[in-house]
Design a protein around this motif. Sequence first.
Motif, short mmCIF file in Angstrom:
data_model
loop_
_atom_site.label_atom_id
_atom_site.label_comp_id
_atom_site.label_asym_id
_atom_site.label_seq_id
_atom_site.Cartn_x
_atom_site.Cartn_y
_atom_site.Cartn_z
N ALA A 81 42.37 41.56 49.69
CA ALA A 81 41.23 41.56 48.77
C ALA A 81 41.57 42.22 47.44
O ALA A 81 41.23 41.71 46.36
CB ALA A 81 40.04 42.27 49.42
N SER A 82 42.27 43.36 47.50
CA SER A 82 42.65 44.07 46.28
C SER A 82 43.60 43.24 45.43
O SER A 82 43.47 43.16 44.20
CB SER A 82 43.30 45.40 46.63
N SER A 83 44.56 42.60 46.09
CA SER A 83 45.54 41.79 45.35
C SER A 83 44.87 40.63 44.63
O SER A 83 45.16 40.35 43.46
CB SER A 83 46.59 41.27 46.33
N PHE A 84 43.97 39.96 45.32
CA PHE A 84 43.27 38.83 44.69
C PHE A 84 42.47 39.30 43.48
O PHE A 84 42.50 38.68 42.40
CB PHE A 84 42.34 38.17 45.70
N PHE A 85 41.77 40.41 43.62
CA PHE A 85 40.94 40.96 42.55
C PHE A 85 41.79 41.32 41.34
O PHE A 85 41.45 41.00 40.19
CB PHE A 85 40.20 42.17 43.09
N LEU A 86 42.92 42.00 41.58
CA LEU A 86 43.78 42.43 40.47
C LEU A 86 44.46 41.24 39.80
O LEU A 86 44.64 41.23 38.58
CB LEU A 86 44.83 43.42 40.97
N THR A 87 44.85 40.24 40.60
CA THR A 87 45.50 39.07 40.02
C THR A 87 44.57 38.36 39.04
O THR A 87 44.98 37.95 37.95
CB THR A 87 45.94 38.10 41.13
N VAL A 88 43.31 38.22 39.42
CA VAL A 88 42.32 37.61 38.52
C VAL A 88 42.23 38.43 37.23
O VAL A 88 42.18 37.87 36.12
CB VAL A 88 40.95 37.50 39.21
N ALA A 89 42.21 39.74 37.37
CA ALA A 89 42.12 40.62 36.19
C ALA A 89 43.33 40.43 35.27
O ALA A 89 43.18 40.37 34.04
CB ALA A 89 42.01 42.07 36.63
N PHE A 90 44.53 40.32 35.83
CA PHE A 90 45.74 40.14 35.02
C PHE A 90 45.70 38.82 34.26
O PHE A 90 46.05 38.75 33.08
CB PHE A 90 46.99 40.19 35.90
N VAL A 91 45.28 37.76 34.94
CA VAL A 91 45.23 36.44 34.30
C VAL A 91 44.22 36.46 33.15
O VAL A 91 44.46 35.91 32.07
CB VAL A 91 44.88 35.36 35.33
N VAL A 92 43.08 37.10 33.38
CA VAL A 92 42.06 37.20 32.33
C VAL A 92 42.60 38.00 31.14
O VAL A 92 42.43 37.61 29.97
CB VAL A 92 40.78 37.85 32.88
N GLY A 93 43.26 39.12 31.42
CA GLY A 93 43.73 39.98 30.33
C GLY A 93 44.89 39.42 29.55
O GLY A 93 45.12 39.82 28.40
N LEU A 94 45.65 38.47 30.13
CA LEU A 94 46.86 37.96 29.48
C LEU A 94 46.57 37.31 28.15
O LEU A 94 47.42 37.32 27.25
CB LEU A 94 47.55 36.98 30.43
N GLN A 95 45.38 36.75 27.97
CA GLN A 95 45.07 36.08 26.70
C GLN A 95 44.99 37.06 25.52
O GLN A 95 45.03 36.63 24.37
CB GLN A 95 43.76 35.30 26.83
N TRP A 96 44.88 38.35 25.80
CA TRP A 96 44.90 39.36 24.74
C TRP A 96 46.25 40.09 24.67
O TRP A 96 46.35 41.18 24.13
CB TRP A 96 43.78 40.38 24.95
N GLY A 97 47.26 39.50 25.24
CA GLY A 97 48.61 40.08 25.16
C GLY A 97 48.84 41.16 26.18
O GLY A 97 48.06 41.37 27.12
N VAL A 98 49.92 41.89 25.97
CA VAL A 98 50.33 42.89 26.96
C VAL A 98 49.32 44.03 27.06
O VAL A 98 49.06 44.55 28.15
CB VAL A 98 51.75 43.40 26.63
#
Length: 504
Positions: free
Chosen positions: A366-383
């Motif tokens: 559950a934690s991994s899925f949640f964090l992966t979604v967060a990373f994909v969302v944040g990638l559009q604003w760069g590192v």
Amino acid sequence: MPPSPVAGVRRSAIRGTLLTGASTAMKVLLQVLAIVVLARLLTPEDFGVTAMVFPIIALATIFQQAGLSVAVLQRESISDEERSTIFWINVLAGTLLGALLVLISPWVADFYGEPRVQMLTAASGAIMILGALTSQHTNILTRELRFGRLALIDVLSLTIGTSLAIGTAYLTGSYWAIFLLTFGTIASTCLLAWMLSRWRPGRTAPLRQVRDLLVFGANITVANLATYFGQNVDKILIGRVLGATPLGLYERASKVVLLPILFVHMPMFRVLVPMLSQNRQAAERYRKLFVTAFQFSLLLTLPGTLVLIVASAEIITFVMGEQWVAAAPIFSWLAVATLGQLATGPLTMLFISQGRSREALVSSVASSFFLTVAFVVGLQWGVTGVAASFAIAELMRTPLMLWYATRTGAVSLRDLSLALLPFVLSAALMIPAGAFWASVVEQSGNPLVAIGLAVAAAYAVTFACLLLNRSGRGFLGELTSAARSVLGGKSGKSPGKTSMDAAS
């Protein structure tokens, strides 16, 4: 009169904590030395190239260990024949994975579009074999509470690895120095573990005899895979989409920010999991041991993490040099993410020591899925967007993890909430002080002064908040009692003087 069981646990906990703490202090110094020197001898791009490979190594290591190290630690008893069976399973897995890394190395280089990654990936195969040869020997030393030998192995191996890396960076200026830090440390650990452990693999037991270990290990392996993706998808995405230099900045910031977890949670896991597993039937003793260790880990790590948040630019400039100043906002956001991890990291000990491998698996997925979604969302604003999304996701995940881990067992959500309260308050008071520290830097012109003042203020605020709360005062009383026992040579002889002793 023989000492009470609680007194024995307390003596072992204090002794293990002191030995592990001493080795941890040395490891912190060596790790900081490696970070500072390598950051000044190499470039962010060099770190980005090697950071493309390390997720591959981490993934292969999960399969090489197969969760068997943790399975062996949580078992109440294990025979030499069963240990030999687990040892050869690890060696077979490590050898196959080493060969696999050589085979897939061209594909890994093509994935990143970086030819230098191919040889690094192929060379990582040796790490798999060395790790397989090491795991059962260090497990045996841990089960036997041989913390002195473990401390010696940790310090000597990291010293060798650090020396090899710095020497290579100085002489060649090559990114291979970063790889050799890991390789040299693991190779030295393997050699020293075999030298200091008397156990040698011999006659094996039938597989059916270790079936429970294999099932437990399988659950832990899947849980570790889920955790792996949560911890490495950010780096894989950054390397694939943004390239080596942004990844180098992110990886170094992440490495520095995670030092508190690496050098506090991991040693604490080594000391406490065997003790908690052996005391799982003594609920009050178990609860007190875990809650005290939980608060102690926060006392060691939280103030420093708060300083990383409010003085990131000054710390990076002073420690790593001007070429790394672009990492400052990444650094701050990752430190905020660490606040959540400081609270949830020790929860793994509850799952493992209570034999709740399936729940560990569910929480990791559950934690991994949640964090992966967060990373994909944040990638559009760069590192920096990735780091900010990580921080927000961690703070949202933390209360859910605390609830899930304490639904059953001796430690309740109320126990952890009371233990956390003073630390949450200290964070709420310290983080808004960032503007004040910026003004101190401007007036003093000396970043070292500002950093020193921030550290002093963070610990002062934390201690003040502990004194305001009953759980905090009880924790400080435990620390004082333990210190008097050690300094006065009375460890374990006065069972009744502390709340832990009263549990008997």
